[in-house]
Write a protein that holds these residues in place. Structure first.
Motif, short mmCIF file in Angstrom:
data_model
loop_
_atom_site.label_atom_id
_atom_site.label_comp_id
_atom_site.label_asym_id
_atom_site.label_seq_id
_atom_site.Cartn_x
_atom_site.Cartn_y
_atom_site.Cartn_z
N ASP A 1 0.82 -1.22 0.00
CA ASP A 1 0.00 0.00 0.00
C ASP A 1 0.85 1.27 0.00
N GLY A 2 2.18 1.10 0.08
CA GLY A 2 3.09 2.23 0.05
C GLY A 2 3.01 3.13 1.26
N MET A 3 2.47 2.60 2.36
CA MET A 3 2.21 3.43 3.53
C MET A 3 2.76 2.78 4.79
N ALA A 4 3.23 3.63 5.73
CA ALA A 4 3.68 3.15 7.03
C ALA A 4 3.65 4.31 8.02
N THR A 5 3.47 3.99 9.29
CA THR A 5 3.51 5.01 10.34
C THR A 5 4.97 5.26 10.74
N SER A 6 5.19 6.34 11.47
CA SER A 6 6.54 6.64 11.94
C SER A 6 7.04 5.54 12.89
N GLU A 7 6.14 4.94 13.64
CA GLU A 7 6.53 3.87 14.55
C GLU A 7 6.96 2.63 13.75
#
Length: 141
Positions: free
Chosen positions: A20-26
């Motif tokens: 999905d090309g997405m991730a949180t900073s954590e």
């Protein structure tokens, strides 16, 4: 070379890898093995430079907004680390009577500027997409 450059490249390759090309900073911080605050600082700069977008709320995080094949390491270097090869201190003093002592700082500065240009030209040849391919090839080997 500063650590922000390394964090930025790692983060963009991770985003390119994720379906999905997405991730949180954590999530990024856990993958990079650093603190989420450092990741947010780097990602803020990447967002300002147009490499990532952010989405707030549930399912939010950072998303790569350019194709990995279009982003070069030189783009990232210019955004975060250009000029970082030069030391913050140079020897000598322009006021000295000695030809070496009075000119070494300026000569060393020119050397580091040249090295910085060479590094940037090398980085221009490598994309985030190629970095992802290298990572995948390493895994398969």
């Amino acid at each position: 070379m500063n650590s922000e450059f390394v964090i930025a490249v790692h983060s963009l390759v991770l985003l390119a890898y994720r379906p999905d090309g997405m991730a949180t900073s954590e999530e990024i911080a856990a993958n990079v093995c650093t603190n989420p605050v450092r990741v947010r600082k780097v990602m803020s700069c990447l967002r300002k430079c147009g490499f990532v977008d952010t989405r707030e709320g549930a399912g939010g995080g950072y998303k790569l907004c350019r194709r990995p094949e279009e982003v070069t390491l030189a783009d990232i270097y210019r955004a975060l680390a250009a000029g970082s090869l030069a030391p913050s201190w140079c020897s000598g003093n322009p006021e000295m009577n000695c030809v070496v002592g009075s000119n070494m700082g300026e000569v060393m500065n020119a050397v580091f500027c040249g090295a910085d240009r060479q590094l940037e030209m090398y980085f221009e040849q490598i994309t985030i997409g190629q970095m992802l391919s290298r990572v995948k090839a390493k895994q398969e080997a």
